[in-house]
Design a protein around this motif. Sequence first.
Motif, mmCIF file in Angstrom:
data_model
loop_
_atom_site.group_PDB
_atom_site.id
_atom_site.type_symbol
_atom_site.label_atom_id
_atom_site.label_comp_id
_atom_site.label_asym_id
_atom_site.label_seq_id
_atom_site.Cartn_x
_atom_site.Cartn_y
_atom_site.Cartn_z
ATOM 1 N N VAL A 88 -78.448 48.636 57.098
ATOM 2 C CA VAL A 88 -77.811 49.959 57.199
ATOM 3 C C VAL A 88 -78.162 50.602 58.534
ATOM 4 C CG1 VAL A 88 -77.673 52.263 56.178
ATOM 5 C CG2 VAL A 88 -77.801 50.256 54.697
ATOM 6 N N LEU A 89 -79.446 50.485 58.907
ATOM 7 C CA LEU A 89 -79.915 51.075 60.159
ATOM 8 C C LEU A 89 -79.177 50.470 61.355
ATOM 9 C CD1 LEU A 89 -82.127 53.003 61.319
ATOM 10 C CD2 LEU A 89 -83.503 50.960 61.686
ATOM 11 N N PHE A 90 -79.067 49.138 61.374
ATOM 12 C CA PHE A 90 -78.403 48.476 62.497
ATOM 13 C C PHE A 90 -76.914 48.814 62.554
ATOM 14 C CE2 PHE A 90 -80.418 45.779 65.521
ATOM 15 C CZ PHE A 90 -81.724 45.723 65.076
ATOM 16 N N ASP A 91 -76.279 48.831 61.381
ATOM 17 C CA ASP A 91 -74.859 49.212 61.362
ATOM 18 C C ASP A 91 -74.673 50.594 61.964
ATOM 19 O OD1 ASP A 91 -74.123 46.849 60.324
ATOM 20 O OD2 ASP A 91 -73.786 47.544 58.271
ATOM 21 N N ALA A 92 -75.582 51.509 61.604
ATOM 22 C CA ALA A 92 -75.500 52.872 62.119
ATOM 23 C C ALA A 92 -75.673 52.874 63.636
ATOM 24 C CB ALA A 92 -76.556 53.755 61.457
ATOM 25 N N MET A 93 -76.630 52.074 64.134
ATOM 26 C CA MET A 93 -76.888 52.025 65.581
ATOM 27 C C MET A 93 -75.657 51.528 66.335
ATOM 28 S SD MET A 93 -79.873 53.009 66.401
ATOM 29 C CE MET A 93 -80.575 54.021 65.147
ATOM 30 N N VAL A 94 -75.066 50.434 65.825
ATOM 31 C CA VAL A 94 -73.883 49.861 66.475
ATOM 32 C C VAL A 94 -72.768 50.905 66.537
ATOM 33 C CG1 VAL A 94 -72.066 48.115 66.264
ATOM 34 C CG2 VAL A 94 -74.438 47.511 65.772
ATOM 35 N N TYR A 95 -72.576 51.579 65.399
ATOM 36 C CA TYR A 95 -71.524 52.569 65.290
ATOM 37 C C TYR A 95 -71.759 53.734 66.251
ATOM 38 C CZ TYR A 95 -68.462 55.905 62.908
ATOM 39 O OH TYR A 95 -67.497 56.822 62.619
ATOM 40 N N ILE A 96 -73.018 54.226 66.261
ATOM 41 C CA ILE A 96 -73.341 55.371 67.126
ATOM 42 C C ILE A 96 -73.186 54.983 68.599
ATOM 43 C CG2 ILE A 96 -75.196 56.913 67.884
ATOM 44 C CD1 ILE A 96 -76.247 56.842 65.002
ATOM 45 N N ALA A 97 -73.681 53.788 68.968
ATOM 46 C CA ALA A 97 -73.613 53.363 70.365
ATOM 47 C C ALA A 97 -72.170 53.284 70.846
ATOM 48 C CB ALA A 97 -74.300 52.010 70.543
ATOM 49 N N ILE A 98 -71.244 52.912 69.943
ATOM 50 C CA ILE A 98 -69.849 52.804 70.355
ATOM 51 C C ILE A 98 -69.169 54.177 70.372
ATOM 52 C CG2 ILE A 98 -67.581 51.867 69.666
ATOM 53 C CD1 ILE A 98 -68.993 49.340 68.820
ATOM 54 N N MET A 99 -69.552 55.035 69.427
ATOM 55 C CA MET A 99 -68.837 56.301 69.276
ATOM 56 C C MET A 99 -69.304 57.427 70.203
ATOM 57 S SD MET A 99 -66.406 55.754 67.485
ATOM 58 C CE MET A 99 -65.475 56.710 66.320
ATOM 59 N N ILE A 100 -70.592 57.458 70.534
ATOM 60 C CA ILE A 100 -71.085 58.564 71.379
ATOM 61 C C ILE A 100 -70.416 58.504 72.752
ATOM 62 C CG2 ILE A 100 -73.128 59.414 72.609
ATOM 63 C CD1 ILE A 100 -74.136 59.906 70.102
ATOM 64 N N PRO A 101 -69.927 59.637 73.262
ATOM 65 C CA PRO A 101 -69.232 59.604 74.544
ATOM 66 C C PRO A 101 -70.121 59.046 75.656
ATOM 67 C CG PRO A 101 -69.092 61.796 73.548
ATOM 68 C CD PRO A 101 -69.997 60.987 72.690
ATOM 69 N N GLY A 102 -69.518 58.280 76.560
ATOM 70 C CA GLY A 102 -70.250 57.714 77.677
ATOM 71 C C GLY A 102 -71.029 58.753 78.450
ATOM 72 N N ILE A 103 -70.448 59.929 78.589
ATOM 73 C CA ILE A 103 -71.103 60.970 79.382
ATOM 74 C C ILE A 103 -72.422 61.387 78.737
ATOM 75 C CG2 ILE A 103 -69.901 62.944 78.315
ATOM 76 C CD1 ILE A 103 -69.699 64.077 81.203
ATOM 77 N N VAL A 104 -72.458 61.455 77.412
ATOM 78 C CA VAL A 104 -73.697 61.828 76.717
ATOM 79 C C VAL A 104 -74.725 60.698 76.841
ATOM 80 C CG1 VAL A 104 -74.725 62.426 74.489
ATOM 81 C CG2 VAL A 104 -72.532 63.406 75.148
ATOM 82 N N ILE A 105 -74.268 59.433 76.718
ATOM 83 C CA ILE A 105 -75.163 58.293 76.920
ATOM 84 C C ILE A 105 -75.766 58.348 78.328
ATOM 85 C CG2 ILE A 105 -75.236 55.772 77.169
ATOM 86 C CD1 ILE A 105 -75.049 56.445 74.309
#
Lengths: 267, 285
Positions: A88-105
């Motif tokens: 669950v944790l890894f799925d969340a990480m993958v999802y967050i890494a893709i969804m968070i705007p590049g500018i915020v990253i």
Amino acid sequence: MRIYATLVYLFLYLPIGIIALFSFSAGRSASQMQGVSVVWYGKALSNPFVIDALKTSASVALTSAVLASVFGTMAALALTGMKGRLRVLFDAMVYIAIMIPGIVIGIATLIALVTVFDSVNPWLEPLTGYRLSMGFASLTAAHVLFTMSLVIVIVRARIEAMDRSLIEASSDLGASPLATFWQVTLPLLFPAILAGFLLAFTFSFDDFIIAFFVAGSETTLPIYIFSSIRRGVTPEINAIGTMVMATSLLLLVLAQTMLRRAGTSKQ
Amino acid sequence: MAISRHKARLLLLGPAGLWYAALLVLPLAVVLVYSFGERAAAGGYAPAFTLAQYANLGSRWAAFKNTLVLAPAGTLAALLIAYPLAYFLAVRVNPKWRTALLVLVIVPFWTSILIRSYAWIYLLGGRGIPTLLADLGLGDWRLINTPFAVLVGIVYGYLPLMVFPVYVSLEKLDKRLLEAAADLGAPPWRSFLQVTLPLSLPGVATGSMLVFILLMGEYLIPQMLGGGKVFFVGNALVDLFLQSRNWAFGSAMSVTLVATMLVVVTLYMRFLKRIGAARDDIGVM
């Protein structure tokens, strides 16, 4: 209906086409076609700033795409058939890494790394004479975060669509798990991994916004193009832009072919 | 094999886990912590625990307003242009050409948005379309550096992302339903409104969500086609971090941006559930 579709395709391709067309102009004017030549390609390719930026972009893209494909594939393999909290944790990480705007990253990576570097450097520098700063490594690492997540998604889709009976057959015939992996699993996954690699390379090569924050003293090609556009539109940028587009197109065609071969090509 | 399955798994997950911890969780945590801090005198961050940055968000209201007006407007415009094309590709086109035409839609999305926006500086700039319009005697138009230019850039940049999910939901549509509607005497417009459109809503919702989320963090398009006059949150963030070096305020703004996105995504997910959307509509481009 057909006319409408034609218009939309024109809308999609005309602007790119105009850039490509003007890049072959012989004159200095960026908005008028004056003869046909490749003079601006020559100019661009003999401009040391362009070459430096191109080298930086290419090596960041290559390094990050290699790391992303290796780490992403490893993670995708491990996540297959896995259950529980870690999954669950890894799925969340993958999802967050893709969804968070590049500018915020970009921003988050910048301030976190600068903070870490500022606290490490005072004792690292006297000890080793070396100080950490933003640059090649930070940019590569930031690109790997996004592209690794992309590889995980692509490779996992392939694993799920894979014929399990081949792996079972291999172990039934007495192959060790490692032999099965090298001789059955990996060859089956290879097209998906390669497609992931090419998409990762394309993303990294084209990325502007993350690099804008975390590239430090390095100048990538998109950063160079961005600052050149600020100074004014020239046929040289058209030539560079056309070359960048052509590179991405080539890689895309390759990635698409690989995905098709992998049989997961719906998109 | 000497190592257990479980240990092998952990080893395989190691590098990815390290990356997520060091380059995703840690940075986002730093942003969250800094958003409660203050700006150091020389720029950067000074430790504090205050809500002052959040209270001050109003001073950048214009950026939020532009984003919250132009992102939905751009999403809607992209949808209105994408829908007929997706419909054409899913229902009308000769299947022989379908794949090629789909690939042609998606290809621009994977090429540099920087250069694609740059192309529009050309087209909308002084010697592009405005000259053409003036030559045709259609009056004096100034297009570049206007909200309109930003909208054009948005539609151009994100159209592929909208076409795809809509196409997928239209393609899955059971054609027999349309035949049934026709047999029962429904005119084409009616079967479109009462059968096709409702059944394609999941794709519409997915596409809109994807485009809207990406637009919320947009920087390049307003920067290049809005010329600093049409300011998004992303432009304010670049200003705060790279020019005025106000990390605390910039962090508060980033947190607010992500929070707004999360709220929108959650609302959308609920909406998707309510209209019974299939989760597998969400594809990776």
